[in-house]
Design a protein around this motif. Structure first.
Motif, short mmCIF file in Angstrom:
data_model
loop_
_atom_site.label_atom_id
_atom_site.label_comp_id
_atom_site.label_asym_id
_atom_site.label_seq_id
_atom_site.Cartn_x
_atom_site.Cartn_y
_atom_site.Cartn_z
N MET A 93 39.53 44.57 24.74
CA MET A 93 40.69 44.31 25.60
C MET A 93 40.29 44.37 27.08
SD MET A 93 43.94 43.67 25.19
CE MET A 93 45.46 43.65 26.10
N LEU A 94 39.54 45.41 27.44
CA LEU A 94 39.09 45.59 28.82
C LEU A 94 38.15 44.46 29.22
CD1 LEU A 94 39.53 47.56 31.15
CD2 LEU A 94 37.50 48.80 30.40
N LEU A 95 37.31 44.04 28.28
CA LEU A 95 36.37 42.95 28.56
C LEU A 95 37.11 41.64 28.81
CD1 LEU A 95 33.40 42.09 28.75
CD2 LEU A 95 33.48 41.60 26.30
N ASN A 96 38.14 41.37 28.00
CA ASN A 96 38.93 40.15 28.20
C ASN A 96 39.59 40.15 29.57
OD1 ASN A 96 38.30 39.19 25.66
ND2 ASN A 96 40.13 40.04 24.69
N LYS A 97 40.10 41.32 29.97
CA LYS A 97 40.74 41.44 31.28
C LYS A 97 39.73 41.19 32.40
CE LYS A 97 43.97 42.52 34.27
NZ LYS A 97 45.10 41.62 34.53
N ALA A 98 38.54 41.76 32.25
CA ALA A 98 37.49 41.60 33.26
C ALA A 98 37.09 40.13 33.40
CB ALA A 98 36.27 42.45 32.91
N ASN A 99 36.92 39.46 32.27
CA ASN A 99 36.54 38.04 32.29
C ASN A 99 37.64 37.18 32.90
OD1 ASN A 99 33.90 38.09 31.19
ND2 ASN A 99 34.73 38.38 29.14
N GLN A 100 38.90 37.53 32.61
CA GLN A 100 40.02 36.79 33.18
C GLN A 100 40.05 36.95 34.70
OE1 GLN A 100 43.88 37.84 31.58
NE2 GLN A 100 44.96 36.86 33.26
N LEU A 101 39.81 38.16 35.18
CA LEU A 101 39.78 38.41 36.62
C LEU A 101 38.65 37.64 37.28
CD1 LEU A 101 40.48 42.25 36.55
CD2 LEU A 101 41.97 40.52 37.60
N PHE A 102 37.53 37.56 36.59
CA PHE A 102 36.40 36.80 37.12
C PHE A 102 36.76 35.32 37.23
CE2 PHE A 102 32.62 34.16 36.47
CZ PHE A 102 31.82 34.60 37.51
N GLN A 103 37.41 34.78 36.21
CA GLN A 103 37.81 33.38 36.23
C GLN A 103 38.79 33.10 37.37
OE1 GLN A 103 36.47 30.94 34.49
NE2 GLN A 103 35.15 32.37 33.38
N GLU A 104 39.59 34.10 37.71
CA GLU A 104 40.56 33.96 38.81
C GLU A 104 39.92 34.26 40.16
OE1 GLU A 104 43.63 36.67 37.67
OE2 GLU A 104 44.35 35.41 36.02
N ASN A 105 38.62 34.50 40.16
CA ASN A 105 37.85 34.80 41.38
C ASN A 105 38.28 36.12 42.04
OD1 ASN A 105 35.59 33.91 42.90
ND2 ASN A 105 36.92 33.30 44.58
N LYS A 106 38.85 37.01 41.26
CA LYS A 106 39.19 38.36 41.75
C LYS A 106 37.99 39.25 41.45
CE LYS A 106 44.15 37.64 40.98
NZ LYS A 106 45.35 38.06 40.22
N LEU A 107 36.97 39.09 42.27
CA LEU A 107 35.66 39.65 41.94
C LEU A 107 35.63 41.18 42.02
CD1 LEU A 107 33.29 37.05 43.63
CD2 LEU A 107 34.34 37.02 41.37
N LYS A 108 36.32 41.76 42.99
CA LYS A 108 36.31 43.22 43.10
C LYS A 108 36.96 43.88 41.89
CE LYS A 108 36.26 43.47 48.15
NZ LYS A 108 37.03 43.87 49.36
N GLU A 109 38.11 43.31 41.49
CA GLU A 109 38.80 43.85 40.32
C GLU A 109 37.98 43.66 39.06
OE1 GLU A 109 40.03 41.84 42.62
OE2 GLU A 109 42.19 42.10 42.92
N ALA A 110 37.36 42.47 38.93
CA ALA A 110 36.52 42.20 37.76
C ALA A 110 35.34 43.17 37.72
CB ALA A 110 36.02 40.76 37.80
N GLU A 111 34.72 43.39 38.88
CA GLU A 111 33.58 44.31 38.95
C GLU A 111 33.98 45.72 38.50
OE1 GLU A 111 30.11 45.39 42.21
OE2 GLU A 111 32.16 45.12 42.92
N PHE A 112 35.15 46.16 38.94
CA PHE A 112 35.65 47.48 38.55
C PHE A 112 35.76 47.59 37.04
CE2 PHE A 112 39.19 50.25 37.38
CZ PHE A 112 38.83 51.44 38.00
N HIS A 113 36.31 46.55 36.40
CA HIS A 113 36.50 46.58 34.95
C HIS A 113 35.17 46.53 34.20
CE1 HIS A 113 40.69 45.86 35.99
NE2 HIS A 113 41.03 46.04 34.74
N PHE A 114 34.24 45.68 34.67
CA PHE A 114 32.93 45.60 34.01
C PHE A 114 32.20 46.94 34.11
CE2 PHE A 114 33.08 40.82 34.82
CZ PHE A 114 33.20 40.50 33.47
N LYS A 115 32.28 47.57 35.28
CA LYS A 115 31.62 48.88 35.45
C LYS A 115 32.27 49.95 34.59
CE LYS A 115 29.58 48.26 40.04
NZ LYS A 115 29.59 48.68 41.47
N ALA A 116 33.57 49.85 34.42
CA ALA A 116 34.27 50.80 33.55
C ALA A 116 33.76 50.68 32.12
CB ALA A 116 35.77 50.57 33.62
N ILE A 117 33.52 49.46 31.68
CA ILE A 117 32.98 49.24 30.33
C ILE A 117 31.60 49.87 30.21
CG2 ILE A 117 32.19 47.47 28.70
CD1 ILE A 117 34.36 45.62 29.94
#
Length: 477
Positions: A1-25
């Motif tokens: 679930m967290l990975l899907n959210k991170a990938n979605q944020l990346f696709q939306e170019n929300k890089l800081k938020e995506a980075e936070f989620h990937f690091k959390a994983i």
């Protein structure tokens, strides 16, 4: 679930938020290859190539049979000026999935980028022979761009067949662009123009905004870049490197001029680096809590110094490092005031081209970005007008080191024009500049096919073959 959210944020170019989620994983699972891949892609997008290489190598180790991380790793190696390592990775990917045309396509793109046109053509042709896949549209597009076909042997039937096999709008659009360019080369201008219209209309549907939405942003740039602000630049600043920015409209000849200048013994190039917007501007926005250009009113000597250091870090990635380092991202014209504050020693080369010729080139080329002015002539006309308004503003500052170059003059009288331009840069003309096409320097722009030829004026009047329908489209609302 967290990975899907991170990938979605990346696709939306929300890089800081995506980075936070990937690091959390990774905090809960340090061996998660997909999270490492995600962080590697973020580093790539931010042009942090050393970090991208490290992260993507780890991702590939944990996902040894996945193609995407390998292709991204190749991009990262190219980013750190290690094309041989990139080639090794791409050849490995091709062996890993020899019956899949996708790795063949990426390998062919590598050859194309580095001027190996024969190898590129052979590899694209082999990829085409494997079968019909989603990537086939892009393979056919590149084969058409290479132009090695005639009326008896061409890719028109392949493209029509592929159109019957896919419902994907983007793949259809790529096929339309390829068909249009095929018919253009085969001198069927009516068919060509019809397919250009289809391609542009389809891509316009994928665009999420209108050019008029940019007007308030441009007005704000003008508002915050005042005479007082520009005059505040530290004229005492000197550096070992002079940053050179080639700016203007897309398809105005920036790749040609960059390759010419990069062949000079005193010049090197970053290509189309987004470091000003993605690093310097983003840093200032973060520290001030205010968006660009309003953040310019909150600059301090310390912020200027730190933002400057970020771009200097980018300059040091050029290979080789020389006294003049070029950034040829045309849209840097939006940031001339900030760049001048950071680097009062910077030089700006504003490259212009006949409006109708530029519009035609925009209309007939496929830009991967779904921006309205790349796929609608009325939208481009508006975009060009706001560019001219902003450039007029920059020109109003007497101290702003802007040199205007005409594409038509450059290709008609290259030695004379280059001598004058290099004089502006306090350099002397070198004959090697006119032999730029013999170099194997990497070129990733839309001009990567044509740039391997000597300077010529073939493109000057090409638009006139389509003059009547082109001008009619330009007048539409």
């Amino acid at each position: 679930m967290l990975l899907n959210k991170a990938n979605q944020l990346f696709q939306e170019n929300k890089l800081k938020e995506a980075e936070f989620h990937f690091k959390a994983i990774l905090n809960s699972n340090p061996e998660n290859g997909e999270a490492l891949f995600g962080l590697g892609r973020i580093a790539l997008r931010l042009e942090r190539y050393d970090a991208a290489v490290y992260l993507l190598q780890k991702a590939c180790e944990r996902m040894p049979h996945m193609l995407e991380p390998l292709h991204a790793l190749a991009d990262a190696f190219n980013g750190v000026n290690s094309p041989n390592d990139a080639l090794t990775v791409l050849e490995y990917a091709k062996k890993l999935a020899s019956h899949n045309p996708e790795p063949h396509y990426y390998l062919a793109q590598h050859y194309l980028t580095h001027g190996e046109l024969d190898k590129a053509h052979t590899t694209f042709a082999h990829a085409l022979s494997i079968g019909v896949y989603p990537v086939t549209a892009y393979i056919l597009f590149e084969l058409v761009q290479l132009g090695r076909f005639d009326k008896e042997h061409n890719y028109v039937s392949n493209l029509h067949h592929l159109l019957t096999q896919t419902s994907n709008l983007r793949l259809k659009m790529v096929c339309y662009y390829a068909l249009a360019n095929s018919y253009d080369a085969l001198e069927d201008t009516e068919q060509a123009f019809n397919y250009f219209i289809l391609a542009n209309k389809l891509q316009r549907k994928l665009s999420e905004f209108n050019t008029k939405d940019l007007i308030p942003f441009y007005d704000e740039i003008i508002k915050y870049n005042t005479e007082e602000f520009i005059a505040s630049a530290d004229k005492k600043f000197t550096g070992n490197i002079t940053p050179v920015f080639i700016i203007g409209m897309p398809r105005s000849g920036s790749t040609l001029l960059e390759q010419i200048l990069a062949s000079h013994s005193q010049f090197s190039s970053l290509g189309e680096s987004t470091s000003i917007s993605n690093n310097a501007v983003a840093f200032i926005e973060q520290k001030t809590g205010v968006a660009y250009p309003q953040c310019l009113a909150h600059l301090t000597p310390d912020l200027i110094k730190k933002a400057r250091e970020l771009y200097i870090t980018t300059l040091k990635t050029a290979s080789p490092i020389r006294p003049f380092i070029i950034n040829k991202l045309p849209s840097n014209y939006q940031s001339l005031g900030l760049i001048y504050i950071l680097f009062p020693n910077a030089k700006f080369i504003n490259l212009s081209r006949n409006f109708n010729a530029t519009a035609f080139s925009i209309f007939t080329n496929y830009f991967a970005e779904n921006e309205p002015y790349f796929c609608s002539l009325p939208e481009f006309k508006l975009y060009h007008s706001v560019y001219e308004k902003l450039m007029s503003h920059w020109h109003s500052f007497k101290g702003m080191p802007i040199y205007d170059v005409s594409y038509e003059d450059l290709v008609s009288n290259p030695k004379e024009q280059l001598t004058q331009l290099l004089g502006f840069l306090n350099c002397h003309f070198e004959e090697r500049c006119l032999a730029f096409y013999k170099q194997k320097t990497p070129v990733t722009t839309l001009s990567k096919h044509a740039i391997r030829q000597p300077i010529n004026n073939a493109a000057i009047a090409k638009w006139e073959r389509y003059k009547t329908p082109l001008l009619k489209l330009l007048e539409e609302n």
